[in-house]
Enzyme design. Structure first.
Site, PDB file in Angstrom:
ATOM      1  CG  HIS A  38      -8.576   6.614   1.152  1.00 50.28           C
ATOM      2  ND1 HIS A  38      -8.466   6.255  -0.510  1.00 50.28           N
ATOM      3  CD2 HIS A  38      -8.031   5.283   1.697  1.00 50.28           C
ATOM      4  CE1 HIS A  38      -8.040   4.878  -0.630  1.00 50.28           C
ATOM      5  NE2 HIS A  38      -7.802   4.582   0.549  1.00 50.28           N
TER       6      HIS A  38
ATOM      7  NE  ARG B  95      -5.154   5.703   9.333  1.00 49.93           N
ATOM      8  CZ  ARG B  95      -5.451   4.929   8.267  1.00 49.93           C
ATOM      9  NH1 ARG B  95      -4.844   3.648   8.175  1.00 49.93           N
ATOM     10  NH2 ARG B  95      -6.455   5.227   7.177  1.00 49.93           N
TER      11      ARG B  95
ATOM     12  CD  GLU C 205      -3.013  -1.067   2.027  1.00 52.97           C
ATOM     13  OE1 GLU C 205      -3.087  -0.220   3.004  1.00 52.97           O
ATOM     14  OE2 GLU C 205      -4.056  -1.853   2.104  1.00 52.97           O
TER      15      GLU C 205
ATOM     16  CG  HIS D  28      -9.877   6.978   4.740  1.00 55.00           C
ATOM     17  ND1 HIS D  28     -10.794   5.984   4.691  1.00 55.00           N
ATOM     18  CD2 HIS D  28      -8.650   6.041   5.197  1.00 55.00           C
ATOM     19  CE1 HIS D  28     -10.285   4.813   4.814  1.00 55.00           C
ATOM     20  NE2 HIS D  28      -9.000   4.658   5.177  1.00 55.00           N
TER      21      HIS D  28
ATOM     22  NE  ARG E 198      -4.276   5.862   2.367  1.00 52.71           N
ATOM     23  CZ  ARG E 198      -4.714   5.111   3.228  1.00 52.71           C
ATOM     24  NH1 ARG E 198      -5.431   5.331   4.154  1.00 52.71           N
ATOM     25  NH2 ARG E 198      -4.646   3.744   2.897  1.00 52.71           N
TER      26      ARG E 198
HETATM   27  C1  SIN Z   1      -7.468   1.073   2.081  1.00 52.32           C
HETATM   28  O1  SIN Z   1      -7.731   0.024   1.932  1.00 52.32           O
HETATM   29  O2  SIN Z   1      -7.005   1.918   1.196  1.00 52.32           O
HETATM   30  C2  SIN Z   1      -7.517   1.688   3.237  1.00 52.32           C
HETATM   31  C3  SIN Z   1      -6.672   1.036   4.367  1.00 52.32           C
HETATM   32  C4  SIN Z   1      -6.329   2.277   5.376  1.00 52.32           C
HETATM   33  O3  SIN Z   1      -6.877   3.237   5.301  1.00 52.32           O
HETATM   34  O4  SIN Z   1      -5.539   1.792   6.017  1.00 52.32           O
END
Ligand code: SIN
Length: 528
Positions: free
Chosen positions: A230, A368, A112, A333, A276
């Site tokens: 997000h 975060r 991620e 988010h 993000r």
């Molecule tokens: C996501 O799946 O993009 C969100 C995961 C997160 O916010 O930690």
């Protein structure tokens, strides 16, 4: 009147992990605004981050967490939580084979944004939150000494006569009556405040209730300017319809314009998997110019199998996965700030604790790192349970005559429309902020004097609105005070990080009950 050892307000992952880890001799009551499963945690598609890979190490995970948090984090907290992560995951998985693995039984680790290694464990492809929550709910049902009150809206904390200890909470029950619940330990686990904004990935109940309630009782609140937007929410006809997990970009999807031109080239070295706030701001620039942005998913094999929940969300909203393009927009988010606590969850008032997104331990800093939030909830739930299991055995006399706060004004005849609160927050205190808009919003919010509204006579809907106005004010005031940009707080009039003035400085709000004028005190303190 009821009296318990532990009163938990909220029912997300932190609350349930906490409840299942308490020993059976501890008497527990959970109050939740709607149903047990109506929580952000249940919706979480993204997984849980832990350094489980062969080439990974908690030290690398720590560096990524600090980098994403723009060094506003509490480094001791980061060290403790991140180091504990691999064992937390292994222990949880032993409770029910929750996480996805390959045929050899090895973890399927995903990538991620802003992670330097593949380290995200998922459950059910993109249904991690649901899988973990169902496991916790099953275990919760096995414990003795537990009551769950659904459709029970906690709205006012009760303090002792000296105002030094929290002793309970006032709530509106499903029957519409006001009830007082008393407890030795009161735990707020009501989540963040995503619903303050027009576009959000959050459950409909997540509007900052617990934080507002704590604030109005004089508890310290911190870091409210740091809101994570997000980058990719499904966006159709000017409305957002749910999250498109960052894991989709982790599997190779890229952000493109209508004509297929990639938009993250040259913006950040990690491109589509940059932090993000960087990706959200970039998409926002395009949307402001009236240009739609898409996630190009055409390179992902077996999309349906890997992302079953996202496939359903798209198809329910008329987007065909086979077209290879999903329209997206950023939305609120996660709140990095909240009730100021230590790692055990202790707030600035005895007897009151906060865990999960409603708390601010300093783990996340100014932004975060993806998939660190379920991790924090699991860690805090376990940590606080261990502490209460020890201290709850100590005798403690609960006072039953709470402090009577100075009588408040009657309820306002005219509260604004909920949609107006969200739209103005999005426009003036959203992804890009500046002094002119923040001041406009501050003046608009001040007229309602939300903190002095008498809540006993308000309906649940009106109380929620009052709480939204209080939270909106905390975010706006802090965003105006922080004259720099850092992580989830971006000011176009102060576009850089100003380390000399702001590095690791936190803005703390403290509301003094009973003072007629200027009853809010804001201070900046070095984050500890
Ligand atoms: C996501 O799946 O993009 C969100 C995961 C997160 O916010 O930690």
């Amino acid at each position: 009147m009821t009296e318990d050892d532990v009163l938990i307000i909220g029912s997300g992952i932190a609350a349930l992990q906490f409840a299942v880890q308490l020993t059976d001799d501890v008497n527990v009551r959970i109050l939740t605004k709607e149903k047990l499963r109506t929580a952000n945690s249940y919706l979480a598609q993204g997984g849980i981050a832990a350094a489980l890979g062969k080439t990974d190490h908690p030290g690398k995970h720590m560096i990524d967490t600090l980098e994403a948090g723009r060094f506003h984090n509490n480094q001791d907290v980061v060290h403790e939580v991140i180091t504990a992560a691999p064992d937390l995951i292994k222990n949880l998985d032993r409770q029910g084979d929750i996480f996805d693995k390959n045929q050899k039984g090895e973890w399927l680790l995903g990538m991620e944004g802003a992670h330097s290694e593949k380290r995200i464990v998922h459950g059910g492809g993109d249904a991690t939150g649901k899988n973990v929550m169902e496991n916790l709910i099953t275990r919760l049902k096995q414990r003795c000494n537990l009551s769950v009150e659904e459709n029970c809206f906690a709205y006012e904390l009760l303090l002792n006569t000296e105002q030094t200890r929290c002793i309970g909470v006032k709530a509106k029950t499903s029957a519409g009556t006001i009830q007082k619940f008393y407890g030795k330990h009161i735990i707020i686990a009501t989540g963040g405040c995503g619903q303050l904004y027009t576009y959000t990935s959050n459950a409909k109940t997540v509007s900052g209730d617990g934080i507002a309630m704590a604030y109005l009782a004089g508890v310290e609140i911190v870091d409210m300017e740091f809101i994570q937007f997000h980058p990719t929410l499904l966006y159709i006809n000017g409305e957002t319809k749910g999250l498109i997990s960052e894991a989709v970009r982790g599997e190779g999807a890229i952000l493109v314009t209508d004509d297929g031109i990639p938009i993250m080239e040259g913006v950040h070295p990690l491109k589509d998997l940059g932090p993000r706030h960087v990706v959200s701001q970039r998409i926002y620039e395009y949307l402001k110019k009236g240009k739609q942005v898409y996630l190009d998913i055409s390179t992902i094999d077996n999309f349906r199998k890997r992302f079953p929940s996202i496939t359903s969300i798209c198809e329910e909203n008329g987007i065909q996965i086979s077209n290879g393009k999903i329209p997206v927009a950023p939305g609120s988010h996660f709140l990095m700030g909240g009730i100021k606590t230590d790692l055990i969850g202790r707030s600035s008032i005895d007897g009151l604790y906060a865990i999960g997104e409603s708390s601010c331990t300093g783990l996340h800093g100014a932004n975060r790192l993806a998939s660190n939030s379920l991790l924090e909830g699991l860690f805090q739930g376990e940590h606080l349970a261990k502490w209460i299991n020890k201290t709850c055995k100590e005798p403690y006399e609960i006072e039953r005559s709470p402090y009577n706060f100075v009588p408040k004004r009657e309820k306002l005849v005219c509260l604004p429309d909920t949609q107006q609160i969200k739209d103005l927050m999005m426009e003036r205190v959203g992804i890009v902020r500046d002094e002119v808009n923040l001041k406009k919003q501050q003046a608009w919010l001040n007229q309602f004097r939300a903190e002095s509204i008498h809540l006993d006579t308000c309906s649940t809907e009106e109380t929620t609105k009052v709480f939204m106005l209080c939270i909106a004010k905390l975010i706006t005031d802090a965003a105006l005070a922080r004259t720099e940009s850092r992580g989830g707080h971006f000011r176009s009039d102060y576009p850089r990080e100003e380390d000399h003035q702001w590095l690791r400085k936190s803005i703390i709000h403290h509301y003094y009950q009973g003072m007629e004028k200027s009853n809010e005190h804001i201070e900046t303190a070095l984050a500890t």
